[in-house]
Scaffold this active site. Structure first.
Site, short mmCIF file in Angstrom:
data_model
loop_
_atom_site.label_atom_id
_atom_site.label_comp_id
_atom_site.label_asym_id
_atom_site.label_seq_id
_atom_site.Cartn_x
_atom_site.Cartn_y
_atom_site.Cartn_z
N GLN A 135 3.14 9.98 1.47
CA GLN A 135 4.45 9.30 1.61
C GLN A 135 5.41 9.68 0.48
OE1 GLN A 135 2.38 5.29 2.46
NE2 GLN A 135 4.30 5.11 3.58
N GLY B 255 0.85 -1.19 0.00
CA GLY B 255 0.00 0.00 0.00
C GLY B 255 0.88 1.23 0.00
N CYS C 141 5.89 -0.40 7.47
CA CYS C 141 5.56 0.86 6.78
C CYS C 141 6.78 1.28 5.97
CB CYS C 141 5.22 1.94 7.81
SG CYS C 141 4.79 3.52 7.06
N LEU C 142 6.55 1.67 4.73
CA LEU C 142 7.65 2.06 3.87
C LEU C 142 8.30 3.36 4.36
CD1 LEU C 142 5.98 1.19 0.45
CD2 LEU C 142 7.60 -0.18 1.76
N HIS D 203 -2.24 7.56 7.43
CA HIS D 203 -1.25 8.45 6.79
C HIS D 203 -1.93 9.75 6.34
CE1 HIS D 203 2.47 6.18 6.65
NE2 HIS D 203 1.88 5.13 6.11
N HIS E 111 -4.43 1.56 7.98
CA HIS E 111 -3.05 2.04 8.08
C HIS E 111 -2.83 3.21 7.10
CE1 HIS E 111 1.49 1.18 8.21
NE2 HIS E 111 1.37 1.96 7.13
N GLU E 112 -3.29 3.01 5.85
CA GLU E 112 -3.08 4.05 4.82
C GLU E 112 -3.90 5.30 5.12
OE1 GLU E 112 -0.63 3.64 3.01
OE2 GLU E 112 -0.41 1.49 3.28
#
Ligand code: K1U
Ligand code: ZN
Length: 172
Positions: free
Chosen positions: A51, A46, A94-95, A140, A136-137
């Protein structure tokens, strides 16, 4: 399509609250194309627009495992309409916090509404990893990173680890 750099903690841009997209246009679709390419290159399952430094309510996702057909999903202006009381613990990554994993509990099922790649309204229930990943996204988009749910000690350790890894990488 362009692979864009992914911001990592403690970059203050990740704390920004993203804004709704007024209309899904070719420019929005170009952003989603770049996000998908960036997510695959990372690799991840994702990615939220913030990000890559774009403060808009846009998310891409592909939960397909290795060898499975792609299951690409695009979300513009997603909103959670309902959730359930049952919580699902999941060891998240998480990236924007590379190489840090920890367990977060989130509602097991959520009812979601969003605009897709073509600007069409979709409303559906999600569960399991889909529910975990979209929550989660969507965090962000509110400036929340999953380590914000951990203890202060764990969060500080995670940020230090990412900063140290970044310095080592920069030094070659
Ligand atoms: O940074 C992100 O928001 C993407 C993140 C999504 C996510 C993962 C796990 C739980 C919730 C949300 C990632 O993609 S981390 C990398 C990852 O999970 C993965 C990478 C390669 C193969 C399989 C998984
Ligand atoms: Zn993340």
């Amino acid at each position: 399509m362009t692979i864009r750099p992914i911001l990592t903690v403690p970059n203050p841009i990740l704390k920004q609250v993203s804004k709704p997209v007024e209309k899904v246009t070719d420019e929005t679709r170009k952003l989603m194309d770049d996000m998908l390419e960036t997510m695959y290159a990372a690799p991840g399952i994702g990615l939220a627009a913030i990000q890559i430094g774009v403060p808009l309510n846009v998310i891409v996702m592909d939960l397909a495992r290795d060898g499975e057909q792609p299951q690409v999903k695009y979300f513009v202006n997603p909103e959670i309409l309902e959730d359930v009381e049952e919580l699902n613990p999941y060891e998240e990554g998480c990236l924007s916090v590379p190489d840090v994993f920890d367990t977060v509990e989130r509602p097991e099922r959520v009812k979601l509404t969003y605009l897709d790649y073509n600007g069409e309204r979709v409303t559906e229930w999600c569960e399991g990893l889909y529910a975990t990943c979209i929550q989660h996204e969507m965090d962000h988009l509110k400036g929340i990173v999953f380590i914000d749910y951990l203890s202060r000690l764990k969060r500080d350790r995670a940020v230090k680890k990412v900063v140290k890894a970044g310095k080592l990488k920069a030094a070659g």
